[in-house]
Design a protein around this motif. Structure first.
Motif, mmCIF file in Angstrom:
data_model
loop_
_atom_site.group_PDB
_atom_site.id
_atom_site.type_symbol
_atom_site.label_atom_id
_atom_site.label_comp_id
_atom_site.label_asym_id
_atom_site.label_seq_id
_atom_site.Cartn_x
_atom_site.Cartn_y
_atom_site.Cartn_z
ATOM 1 N N LEU A 137 0.827 -1.193 0.000
ATOM 2 C CA LEU A 137 0.000 0.000 0.000
ATOM 3 C C LEU A 137 0.872 1.258 0.000
ATOM 4 C CD1 LEU A 137 -2.630 1.603 0.304
ATOM 5 C CD2 LEU A 137 -2.482 1.206 2.768
ATOM 6 N N PHE A 138 1.870 1.284 0.881
ATOM 7 C CA PHE A 138 2.756 2.447 0.957
ATOM 8 C C PHE A 138 3.552 2.604 -0.343
ATOM 9 C CE2 PHE A 138 1.499 2.450 5.249
ATOM 10 C CZ PHE A 138 1.940 3.607 5.858
ATOM 11 N N GLN A 139 3.923 1.484 -0.935
ATOM 12 C CA GLN A 139 4.655 1.528 -2.199
ATOM 13 C C GLN A 139 3.802 2.123 -3.308
ATOM 14 O OE1 GLN A 139 7.199 -1.919 -3.457
ATOM 15 N NE2 GLN A 139 5.720 -2.046 -5.123
ATOM 16 N N SER A 140 2.523 1.740 -3.355
ATOM 17 C CA SER A 140 1.640 2.257 -4.400
ATOM 18 C C SER A 140 1.389 3.756 -4.217
ATOM 19 C CB SER A 140 0.308 1.492 -4.411
ATOM 20 O OG SER A 140 -0.452 1.744 -3.250
ATOM 21 N N ILE A 141 1.297 4.198 -2.961
ATOM 22 C CA ILE A 141 1.126 5.632 -2.700
ATOM 23 C C ILE A 141 2.362 6.391 -3.157
ATOM 24 C CG2 ILE A 141 0.845 7.392 -0.914
ATOM 25 C CD1 ILE A 141 -0.751 5.302 0.691
ATOM 26 N N SER A 142 3.532 5.844 -2.850
ATOM 27 C CA SER A 142 4.791 6.474 -3.254
ATOM 28 C C SER A 142 4.869 6.595 -4.771
ATOM 29 C CB SER A 142 5.984 5.662 -2.732
ATOM 30 O OG SER A 142 7.201 6.204 -3.179
ATOM 31 N N ASN A 143 4.415 5.566 -5.475
ATOM 32 C CA ASN A 143 4.492 5.565 -6.937
ATOM 33 C C ASN A 143 3.524 6.569 -7.577
ATOM 34 O OD1 ASN A 143 6.397 3.532 -6.809
ATOM 35 N ND2 ASN A 143 4.940 1.887 -7.194
ATOM 36 N N LYS A 144 2.374 6.797 -6.935
ATOM 37 C CA LYS A 144 1.329 7.614 -7.558
ATOM 38 C C LYS A 144 1.387 9.096 -7.190
ATOM 39 C CE LYS A 144 -0.904 4.433 -9.889
ATOM 40 N NZ LYS A 144 -1.015 4.499 -11.362
ATOM 41 N N THR A 145 1.917 9.420 -6.009
ATOM 42 C CA THR A 145 1.897 10.821 -5.594
ATOM 43 C C THR A 145 2.891 11.656 -6.403
ATOM 44 O OG1 THR A 145 2.087 12.332 -3.709
ATOM 45 C CG2 THR A 145 3.601 10.465 -3.747
ATOM 46 N N ASN A 146 2.518 12.909 -6.633
ATOM 47 C CA ASN A 146 3.409 13.836 -7.339
ATOM 48 C C ASN A 146 4.215 14.705 -6.384
ATOM 49 O OD1 ASN A 146 2.577 13.078 -9.975
ATOM 50 N ND2 ASN A 146 0.699 14.276 -9.728
ATOM 51 N N ASN A 147 3.897 14.569 -5.089
ATOM 52 C CA ASN A 147 4.623 15.316 -4.068
ATOM 53 C C ASN A 147 5.931 14.591 -3.758
ATOM 54 O OD1 ASN A 147 5.527 16.041 -1.324
ATOM 55 N ND2 ASN A 147 3.644 17.260 -1.241
ATOM 56 N N MET A 148 7.067 15.225 -4.076
ATOM 57 C CA MET A 148 8.353 14.548 -3.957
ATOM 58 C C MET A 148 8.677 14.170 -2.519
ATOM 59 S SD MET A 148 10.713 13.150 -5.603
ATOM 60 C CE MET A 148 10.217 13.769 -7.211
#
Length: 386
Positions: A137-148
């Motif tokens: 879940l955390f990995q998918s959030i990291s991949n999708k967010t545009n906030n560096m």
């Protein structure tokens, strides 16, 4: 049996998907067992103790200790776990165990693990509920967010969560795992290995069959906890890539973003055609007037409770594939599915103009035939009792 149920948040009122699922499990287990509940009261919310007492014999609530410096200086423990570690929780669990008051521990979230990790549990069997495969879940959030900054933080958390989940499996710390979806169960076994597990999805309860609809033909509704990153990403995508196409064809359309704790990003979306409600007394008020319910999720694990709520109340659901992940619902039969922004918009337009109520009825029927409360109650109790 006497069960110590340890949750990462107070499950009632069940005003979010995760809380609703946890509350269902407590009520299912209470039919045959005696429950002692320990939970985090993160926002110092008021609690309806009379409702809790119907299903829980004893309950104890503790604060979540947030310290953002721990993100920077902690290199081994996931922040989502150490921020829920509490010496008073540990002390209360130890007291309960040494008073010989329990037979089984149900850890309702991996995030509560550090509250029991160093205790002498006297060989009491422990069952873990996997609301999601947390590191994925955390990995998918990291991949999708545009906030560096968020991308870096979630990636850091991903690696730490993956290590702890693998370690606990190899050490056979848990007697069994309760998954919300078969997909998560299969992925877990492929990634980590085979475990003693069961799938207990969310359920629909008898008594909610009749639901009065007061439809507003221009209303598009999304429901969810609006500080949850997958929901934020979903609404950013919908409002930027889908909703403008809908407004071009149907300028009177209104999008209702319904859910508590909206972030600054979500609040900024508010306009003449986008209503950000914040917390509401009941999402059913908005589901009752929805012409369509959208679930444009791009990431997030587990079965989505918002999907069940929408189908339970006879709504036309338009979703991405992520939205129906782990369920038996079928595209063009129970609901409508698209991952393409233009086609998603087209589906919305078509059903705002000429709604397919037949698909909504079929989705509701499939829900009730496959996710009944009593069926899953028997299955869960049999698994816990061994």
């Amino acid at each position: 049996m006497r069960i110590l149920f340890i949750a990462s948040e107070i499950p009632y009122p069940d005003d979010s998907g995760g809380k609703r699922y946890t509350w269902q499990k407590i009520r299912q287990l209470s039919k045959e067992n005696e429950i002692t509940l320990i939970a985090i009261n993160e926002f110092n919310n008021s609690i309806d103790k009379n409702i809790l007492k119907k299903y829980v014999k004893e309950f104890y609530f503790f604060p979540r200790v947030k310290n953002w410096m721990k993100i920077i200086f902690n290199f081994y423990k996931p922040y989502s776990m150490i921020s829920r570690e509490n010496i008073y929780i540990k002390s209360k669990i130890k007291e309960i165990i040494y008073d010989n008051k329990i037979d089984v521990i149900c850890l309702d979230s991996i995030h509560m693990y550090y509250n029991i990790s160093k205790l002498d549990l006297k060989n009491i069997p422990i069952f873990l509920t996997q609301h999601n495969i947390e590191y994925m879940l955390f990995q998918s959030i990291s991949n999708k967010t545009n906030n560096m900054l968020k991308k870096i933080i979630y990636k850091f958390e991903t690696n730490k969560l993956k290590q702890i989940e693998k370690k606990l499996y190899k050490n056979k710390f848990f007697k069994g795992y309760i998954f919300i979806s078969d997909i998560d169960n299969k992925i877990y076994e492929e990634e980590i290995g085979q475990v003693n597990s069961i799938c207990i999805p969310p359920c629909v309860e008898q008594g909610n069959e009749q639901f009065y609809k007061n439809i507003n033909k221009d209303a598009i509704v999304f429901i969810g906890k609006m500080d949850y990153e997958p929901n934020v990403i979903a609404m950013e995508w919908f409002t930027k890539s889908i909703f403008p196409n809908i407004l071009d064809k149907l300028p009177k359309s209104k999008l209702y973003i319904v859910g508590k704790d909206p972030t600054k990003e979500i609040k900024k979306l508010s306009s003449k055609n986008i209503i950000v409600t914040g917390a509401v007394k009941s999402v059913k008020e908005y589901l009752s007037k929805a012409q369509i319910v959208v679930i444009p999720l791009l990431n997030g694990g587990g079965i989505k409770l918002k999907l069940f709520e929408a189908l339970e109340t006879n709504n036309i659901v338009i979703t991405t594939e992520i939205g129906i992940e782990g369920t038996c619902f079928k595209n063009n039969i129970d609901l409508l599915v698209s991952n393409d922004s233009e086609f998603f918009a087209q589906l919305c337009i078509e059903n705002l103009i000429n709604p397919n109520y037949g698909i909504a009825e079929h989705g509701n029927k499939t829900l009730r035939n496959n996710y009944g409360f009593e069926i899953l109650e028997r299955k869960l109790n049999k698994f816990i009792q061994g």
